[in-house]
Design a protein around this motif. Sequence first.
Motif, mmCIF file in Angstrom:
data_model
loop_
_atom_site.group_PDB
_atom_site.id
_atom_site.type_symbol
_atom_site.label_atom_id
_atom_site.label_comp_id
_atom_site.label_asym_id
_atom_site.label_seq_id
_atom_site.Cartn_x
_atom_site.Cartn_y
_atom_site.Cartn_z
ATOM 1 N N ARG A 180 0.859 -1.108 0.000
ATOM 2 C CA ARG A 180 0.000 -0.004 -0.181
ATOM 3 C C ARG A 180 0.851 1.349 -0.050
ATOM 4 O O ARG A 180 2.093 1.218 0.687
ATOM 5 N N ASN A 227 2.366 -7.101 11.514
ATOM 6 C CA ASN A 227 1.447 -6.722 10.922
ATOM 7 C C ASN A 227 0.976 -5.124 10.589
ATOM 8 O O ASN A 227 0.744 -4.659 11.769
ATOM 9 N N SER A 229 -0.450 -1.547 9.878
ATOM 10 C CA SER A 229 -1.880 -0.976 9.745
ATOM 11 C C SER A 229 -1.776 0.150 8.588
ATOM 12 O O SER A 229 -2.758 0.431 8.055
ATOM 13 N N LEU A 279 -7.210 -2.212 8.188
ATOM 14 C CA LEU A 279 -5.917 -1.811 7.371
ATOM 15 C C LEU A 279 -6.211 -0.363 6.827
ATOM 16 O O LEU A 279 -7.470 -0.041 6.276
ATOM 17 N N CYS A 290 -9.200 4.480 7.006
ATOM 18 C CA CYS A 290 -9.123 3.483 7.933
ATOM 19 C C CYS A 290 -10.705 3.005 8.251
ATOM 20 O O CYS A 290 -11.550 3.354 8.732
#
Length: 784
Positions: A180, A227, A229, A279, A290
């Motif tokens: 992203r 992970n 965000s 995410l 978000c």
Amino acid sequence: MKRVLVRVISTILMASLMLSISSCSKPPISKTVRTISEDTPWYNSSVINVESGADPDKSIEYAYQELSGADDNYFVIRTYGRYMEPPEDEIDWDTFDYNSYNFSVIAVIDRSEKIVVNTIDLNDGLDTGLTTYEHVSSAIYSDGKITVKTNSNERDYDPLTGTLLDTRPSSSNSIGAFSRYYKVGEYIVDAEMSWDDNSRGSCILRIKAPDGNSSSVELKEIDTDINVSAVLALSDTAAVIPATTNKGYRFYELDLTTNKLTTGKEKDYDWLDLDKLGLAIVGSDGLVYCRTDSGISKINAQTKSIEEVFNYSWCGINRGIISGFDFDLVECSEESMLFIGQVEPVSMYESTPSDFQIVELTKADKNPHAGKTILELYAYGLDENIGAAIATFNDTNKKYFIEVSDRYNRSDYIDDFIDIQSMSDDEYTVYNLNVATKMSNALAMDIMNGEGPDILINTCKYGQLNNSSYLTDLTPYVKQLDSDAYFTNIIEGSKIDGTLYQLPISFAIYGIYTDAQEAGSSGVGFTLDEYQSYVNNALNGTDIILDGQAVYFSKLFSSMSDKFIVDGKADFSGPEFAELAEYVKDNVPEECRSWNVLTDKIYNYADYGRCYGIGGFYHRRTGMIKNPTILGIPSIDGRGPMFTSQCSVAISAQAVNVDACGEFVKILLSDDIQSYIAMNDNFVLNRNAFRNAGEAANNYYNNGGRKCSNGSGVHLPNGKKFSEQNINEVEKVVLSCSKMSYEDSAISIILIEEMPAYFLGQKKLDAVIKIAQNRAQKVLDERG
């Protein structure tokens, strides 16, 4: 285990006591009426159904779809899964090629025309050797080409022609990857997530500076699953990268001028609740958006603010679908949003792929529902069935509008300091009772204060709410239902002291799956002695109920709570309570046991738990069971199996308009909703919907279908096809159900705390009963 139980129990009982004192100190307060204002946003919607690219002439056993990438011109979607195998009796096992039924295809969609312009079979040309077999693990569309990764190679394809452009060995051992892009000042940061062979995540930040130079920074820690965000701007040259890991939250701070990476202090980011944020993406307006439980929020790290810009209640799309894990937010601004995702088939009993949909939301000039009175709905889990009913109600009701509450989030009631992974099953049961008590306390307090929701979905586990101070009697909305058309025994079994506080719209059967010949004298369950005989003889002495004494007793008590608590009065002094206690003391181990104690022979002849639908019932059939059924757990009177709610509805006693809420109940009982739920392998109240689902299930499984609500793996019974007789077997079990499996968590906790003193020989039973009954009665009295 005892230290954990004591700590959790103390928390629960203190919370319950405080609620009880508060609720008894004042009468209920009338609920404030809210209406939809003229300036409440509304978004119009358009939906595009996308072809999967799978072979339309082949039936599909299962299929999954995912967005591989998008740009200004195209969406690229990958569909992968498995075609239906022939029925087992038609397969030549000597020549059968299992892998030939797998598929993985790409569909390229023109954004302006909204049509599929090309499909690519990704399995075409892969190595099919026994030792070198290739399978596709991921596909990514970027820079005008599709890169497909297999377990050994990477291949580049032209999206419009399907031409293979390049083949090379895989560049890493990571499993899949996605990226992203985020903008920080004049810097562009590409956050690329990947996973190693042990499924541990890491992230590489690829940074493009204003002068065009590129660099990278890796976020990686030993034995840590990271992970990311989002990448959030702290200034024009600094960013924070919030991440969840298996070791807690991380807030990595990055100086983009030097690439220096440090770990920020968690307390500096307590405004950023990662439990409630999904995410993040950079919107078309350059801002960071978000997903949350309630919709979409805009994040600004410089001002330390999170602002809601879209709520799922501001559009007419089924909230149960668009808010789920199967839908991704791919483009966003405050004026429009684009979601892409997978919608399950109308029926589980059909060999068709899921629909892939593109949902575009555009801000409208005005809200068509302005002026309507708001009915607030709380749901512990909101699926597409409830979502469909809400959409129908809001479209058709001229005066009222259902708005889903986001005020009660399970994460707010979880004790972070307790390590769930290291808990025994008994400890985990008590942990869930704790959470249920905290959530039901919050709901009960708000209802008493006139601030609670009007409609409550899936609150059957909150037994304390089953009280006229909190909930309305739903009997008027089901009294016209007759036993020929509905399973009215389920409705009657849901009542408490003759009052229907919570109505199961769909349900699971809870009991012991075994051969019908094992039933006790009642024909539908076991008395205590009959069950012990069944364990000793049929199961070679191994009880399939694996709970330890305290939890085991609480479950037997809950299944017979109508014997011990009547009209708000607790009475544990009778012989039935003593019989349950003596049985558990003499026959149940102190601590819970592992599933490993169940041998294959036992497992193939008996199972304890929940059965969710006709397919779920068929799923457990084995050659050892000639006449399958589900029997009740041991009880004083040998009663039949219980049922648990899969989806239930209740109406607050303080609702703005009870009858308006009742109209929503009627929608949930409509033929359309009941049929949809039944066709997805769930038990429902409507008997016609149940039997139609049974016929569809038989046709599906007789022709090679495997899926069911319990997972997959339905096989024909001894090579014979399913018939109407099998539907009748299941219907007989439904009709034998005795009562709803309500559990009053506060009462259960009292028993779990007090009964071990008797089981371990520390106190006489009479002394334990006196204490437990007094404590239970105090809780009941304080509720009013």
